[in-house]
Scaffold this active site. Structure first.
Site, PDB file in Angstrom:
ATOM      1  N   ASP A 172     137.804  73.476 120.896  1.00 14.87           N
ATOM      2  CA  ASP A 172     138.448  73.396 119.597  1.00 14.87           C
ATOM      3  C   ASP A 172     139.054  74.769 119.311  1.00 14.87           C
ATOM      4  O   ASP A 172     138.658  75.771 119.922  1.00 14.87           O
ATOM      5  CB  ASP A 172     137.420  73.014 118.538  1.00 14.87           C
ATOM      6  CG  ASP A 172     138.022  72.900 117.146  1.00 14.87           C
ATOM      7  OD1 ASP A 172     139.143  72.388 117.015  1.00 14.87           O
ATOM      8  OD2 ASP A 172     137.356  73.334 116.185  1.00 14.87           O
ATOM      9  N   ASP A 219     140.244  76.164 115.734  1.00 10.54           N
ATOM     10  CA  ASP A 219     139.877  76.798 114.468  1.00 10.54           C
ATOM     11  C   ASP A 219     138.367  76.949 114.359  1.00 10.54           C
ATOM     12  O   ASP A 219     137.621  75.965 114.392  1.00 10.54           O
ATOM     13  CB  ASP A 219     140.389  75.970 113.292  1.00 10.54           C
ATOM     14  CG  ASP A 219     141.902  75.804 113.321  1.00 10.54           C
ATOM     15  OD1 ASP A 219     142.582  76.736 113.779  1.00 10.54           O
ATOM     16  OD2 ASP A 219     142.392  74.745 112.891  1.00 10.54           O
TER      17      ASP A 219
END
Length: 249
Positions: free
Chosen positions: A17, A19
């Protein structure tokens, strides 16, 4: 625990991922959501007011419009879905989501972004081992964020919110965008690692049958990440490098 640590650096690929895992953009997203929803709720007289708990419960890791819809429904607000092309002043789910993105883009342009040092060190280690990495993010801002952080060349595969929309891929907590990332890297999910900081993302990695799901606790809590399916939880990706050298996680 030693087997789990070996699995990470012996993986065929690692899917990250973005963020809150590679860059601290989760903090920027949180502030953008807070500014937008605080103003929206104040204008409408909505109670209870927006809090960070709303971010973790409704918004963190989800596609933008799904998150808006979830939080509005929680507050009993009914607006039409609209269309992604809606202007950011439109009173629709898409318009409200686009309004948040305008806040985010303004903050990113004003402040820039730098990767977490520990995450950058892990990327360096993976590169030295020849292990490919992908970005799998619900955000439609992944490409500009990577460019701002000078990391675009680190990831041969990026599956983000734009790709998900174009290809009709359901978002996290369903596993489809992670599976799309693994397919683009030509790896079996059972031989790949997912690294996530959101409960919905951890759940997506677990649902996809990935060989190792690493949760990064940036505030949601270790127990919540483990309950969602994380095999290992760390406070920073640098912990994985320490574990590779024989230290305890």
């Amino acid at each position: 625990m030693s087997t789990e640590r070996l699995e990470f650096f012996d993986a065929a690929a690692v899917l990250f991922d973005l963020d809150g895992v590679i860059t601290p953009t989760a903090e920027v997203h949180m502030r953008a959501w807070s500014r937008m929803f605080t103003r929206l709720f104040d204008d409408r007289g909505v109670r209870p007011p927006y809090t960070d708990a709303d971010y973790f419960l409704h918004l963190d890791g989800r596609p933008r419009y799904d998150g808006v819809d979830s939080l509005l429904r929680d507050r009993g607000i009914d607006v039409p879905w609209g269309d992604p092309s809606d202007s950011d002043d439109a009173d629709t789910v898409c318009g409200i989501g686009n309004r948040k993105n305008a806040f985010f883009s303004s903050l990113l342009a004003a402040e820039g972004i730098a990767p977490y040092p520990g995450s950058l060190a892990v990327l360096d280690r993976l590169g030295s081992l020849g292990i490919p990495a992908a970005i799998v993010s619900s955000s439609k801002n992944a490409v500009p964020v990577l460019a701002a952080a000078h990391l675009a060349d680190r990831f041969p595969v990026i599956v983000d919110g734009v790709v998900a929309q174009d290809e009709g891929l359901p978002g996290k907590p369903r596993p489809y965008i992670f599976l799309a990332g693994a397919s683009r890297l030509h790896v079996d999910p059972a031989n790949a690692v997912v690294v996530e900081d959101a409960v919905s993302g951890v759940a997506a990695g677990a649902a996809g049958g990935f060989g190792l799901v690493v949760g990064v606790d940036r505030g949601v809590g270790s127990a919540a990440l483990r309950d969602a399916g994380a095999h290992v939880v760390v406070g920073d990706l640098a912990d994985l490098l320490a574990a590779e050298k024989g230290a305890s996680l």
